[in-house]
Design an enzyme around this catalytic site. Structure first.
Site, PDB file in Angstrom:
ATOM      1  CB  SER A 113      -7.145  -2.985 -10.789  1.00  8.66           C
ATOM      2  OG  SER A 113      -6.717  -2.648  -9.486  1.00  8.66           O
ATOM      3  CE1 TYR A 130     -11.725  -0.457 -11.074  1.00  9.93           C
ATOM      4  CE2 TYR A 130     -10.339  -1.075  -9.383  1.00  9.93           C
ATOM      5  CZ  TYR A 130     -10.259  -0.632 -10.672  1.00  9.93           C
ATOM      6  OH  TYR A 130      -9.170  -0.283 -11.233  1.00  9.93           O
TER       7      TYR A 130
HETATM    8  P1  NAD Z   1      -9.242   7.962 -15.779  1.00  9.31           P
HETATM    9  O1  NAD Z   1     -10.726   8.233 -15.103  1.00  9.31           O
HETATM   10  O2  NAD Z   1      -8.104   8.807 -15.467  1.00  9.31           O
HETATM   11  O3  NAD Z   1      -9.359   7.821 -17.282  1.00  9.31           O
HETATM   12  C1  NAD Z   1     -10.317   6.915 -17.816  1.00  9.31           C
HETATM   13  C2  NAD Z   1     -10.674   7.236 -19.302  1.00  9.31           C
HETATM   14  O4  NAD Z   1     -11.652   6.538 -19.794  1.00  9.31           O
HETATM   15  C3  NAD Z   1     -11.289   8.563 -19.532  1.00  9.31           C
HETATM   16  O5  NAD Z   1     -10.872   9.100 -20.526  1.00  9.31           O
HETATM   17  C4  NAD Z   1     -12.698   8.396 -19.679  1.00  9.31           C
HETATM   18  O6  NAD Z   1     -13.394   9.359 -20.404  1.00  9.31           O
HETATM   19  C5  NAD Z   1     -12.660   6.922 -20.173  1.00  9.31           C
HETATM   20  N1  NAD Z   1     -14.049   6.394 -20.208  1.00  9.31           N
HETATM   21  C6  NAD Z   1     -14.796   6.196 -19.067  1.00  9.31           C
HETATM   22  N2  NAD Z   1     -15.760   5.472 -19.394  1.00  9.31           N
HETATM   23  C7  NAD Z   1     -15.735   5.124 -20.408  1.00  9.31           C
HETATM   24  C8  NAD Z   1     -16.746   4.387 -21.611  1.00  9.31           C
HETATM   25  N3  NAD Z   1     -17.812   3.914 -21.162  1.00  9.31           N
HETATM   26  N4  NAD Z   1     -16.078   4.199 -22.710  1.00  9.31           N
HETATM   27  C9  NAD Z   1     -15.017   4.692 -23.239  1.00  9.31           C
HETATM   28  N5  NAD Z   1     -14.208   5.552 -22.537  1.00  9.31           N
HETATM   29  C10 NAD Z   1     -14.446   5.565 -21.235  1.00  9.31           C
HETATM   30  O7  NAD Z   1      -8.867   6.399 -15.134  1.00  9.31           O
HETATM   31  P2  NAD Z   1      -7.280   5.697 -15.197  1.00  9.31           P
HETATM   32  O8  NAD Z   1      -6.933   5.814 -13.706  1.00  9.31           O
HETATM   33  O9  NAD Z   1      -6.491   6.394 -16.257  1.00  9.31           O
HETATM   34  O10 NAD Z   1      -7.886   4.234 -15.523  1.00  9.31           O
HETATM   35  C11 NAD Z   1      -7.636   3.533 -16.488  1.00  9.31           C
HETATM   36  C12 NAD Z   1      -7.748   2.093 -16.455  1.00  9.31           C
HETATM   37  O11 NAD Z   1      -6.725   1.732 -15.404  1.00  9.31           O
HETATM   38  C13 NAD Z   1      -8.889   1.666 -15.779  1.00  9.31           C
HETATM   39  O12 NAD Z   1      -9.391   0.381 -16.436  1.00  9.31           O
HETATM   40  C14 NAD Z   1      -8.698   1.561 -14.416  1.00  9.31           C
HETATM   41  O13 NAD Z   1      -9.615   0.557 -13.738  1.00  9.31           O
HETATM   42  C15 NAD Z   1      -7.403   0.956 -14.387  1.00  9.31           C
HETATM   43  N6  NAD Z   1      -6.569   0.980 -13.232  1.00  9.31           N
HETATM   44  C16 NAD Z   1      -6.258   2.454 -12.975  1.00  9.31           C
HETATM   45  C17 NAD Z   1      -5.003   2.504 -11.597  1.00  9.31           C
HETATM   46  C18 NAD Z   1      -4.657   3.905 -11.093  1.00  9.31           C
HETATM   47  O14 NAD Z   1      -4.147   3.929  -9.873  1.00  9.31           O
HETATM   48  N7  NAD Z   1      -5.110   5.024 -11.777  1.00  9.31           N
HETATM   49  C19 NAD Z   1      -4.731   1.311 -10.919  1.00  9.31           C
HETATM   50  C20 NAD Z   1      -4.993   0.073 -11.564  1.00  9.31           C
HETATM   51  C21 NAD Z   1      -5.721   0.036 -12.644  1.00  9.31           C
END
Ligand code: NAD
Length: 258
Positions: free
Chosen positions: A143, A156
């Site tokens: 991130s 985080y």
């Molecule tokens: P989201 O919550 O929409 O999706 C996350 C997915 O991970 C879900 O399907 C959930 O069921 C699964 N999950 C959660 N805990 C789990 C576990 N213990 N084991 C297996 N699966 C698990 O999240 P997102 O926004 O798509 O984020 C995905 C990644 O991207 C994360 O690592 C997040 O930190 C990173 N990220 C997101 C953003 C953003 O703006 N959305 C920005 C930077 C980084």
């Protein structure tokens, strides 16, 4: 048409929805067989069916990346269904926010077990399979918070910074075996969790205000991250390893106004 990921096998954690789903979709469209590993079985099955409808080889395995035995099962699933593993995308993560003075050890351990330790454990069991194939690419979804963060994003930001360090160590130690490791650091992405935050006005967040603050003037969609990961996973990215690639619409180029 040549598809760069034809004959490669990928394991994507947290691929049931959000960014992970966008990554799984783009890997599949580039020809990879995809193992969808997620804690959410119902949504994970739906995402897998969507990949199959695209003509991809895809299967689901219920996986909680905080549990080592389930990670072992997910890697074994790739081996038994598709003959091995070439690409690991450590995407599953949760954005928890605590006060550093009141957070208890168990909460720290629970947060780190998903946002950092799970990625190491997935790599631990994926690397021997990649060595058997003579190649591998590990993509860790970090991130922008790994290098620049804001208020109330503890722990985080610490976990994501750790993920970038993990990426560099893996790249150095396994490069001689033709295994690359790259961190991808997104800024705002309109994933399920972010859409929910906007809908609930969490922390006073408003989508239009956020969009206006981004130099690109829009929020990425999960497939934007998927396109980058599909390239990084391909042999066309063979010289990219041990580094972090930021994909943030330009936000990290700018000082905050206040
Ligand atoms: P989201 O919550 O929409 O999706 C996350 C997915 O991970 C879900 O399907 C959930 O069921 C699964 N999950 C959660 N805990 C789990 C576990 N213990 N084991 C297996 N699966 C698990 O999240 P997102 O926004 O798509 O984020 C995905 C990644 O991207 C994360 O690592 C997040 O930190 C990173 N990220 C997101 C953003 C953003 O703006 N959305 C920005 C930077 C980084």
């Amino acid at each position: 048409m040549v598809r760069p990921l034809e004959h490669k096998v990928a394991l994507v954690t947290g691929a049931a929805k959000g960014i992970g789903q966008g990554i799984a979709r783009q890997l599949a469209l580039q020809g990879a067989a995809v193992v969808v590993a997620d804690i959410d079985a119902e949504t994970g099955q739906l995402a897998t069916a969507e990949l199959q409808e695209l003509g991809a080889k895809a299967s689901f395995i219920e996986t909680d990346i905080s549990l080592e035995e389930q990670i072992i099962a997910a890697v074994n699933h790739a081996k038994t269904h598709y003959g091995g593993l070439d690409i690991l995308v450590n995407n599953a993560g949760i954005n928890l926010s605590y006060d550093a003075t009141t957070m208890i050890s168990q909460e720290w351990d629970a947060a780190m077990s998903i946002d950092l330790k799970g990625a190491w454990l997935c790599a631990k069991y994926a690397i021997p399979e990649m060595r058997a194939r003579g190649q591998g690419a590990i993509i860790n979804i970090a991130s922008v918070h790994a290098t620049m963060t804001t208020y109330n994003v503890f722990p985080y930001a610490a976990a994501k910074a750790g993920l970038v360090g993990l990426t560099k160590s893996l790249a150095l130690d396994w490069g001689k075996h033709n295994i690359r490791a790259v961190a991808v650091s997104p800024g705002w992405v309109l994933s399920d969790v972010v859409q929910k935050s906007f809908a609930e006005h969490k922390n006073g967040l408003q989508q239009e205000v956020v969009e206006a603050s981004i130099p690109a003037k829009f929020i990425a969609v999960p497939d934007d991250i998927g396109h980058l990961v599909a390239f990084l996973a391909s042999d066309n990215a063979r010289y990219i390893t041990g580094t972090e690639i930021v994909i943030d619409g330009g936000i990290s180029a700018r000082f905050a106004e206040q």
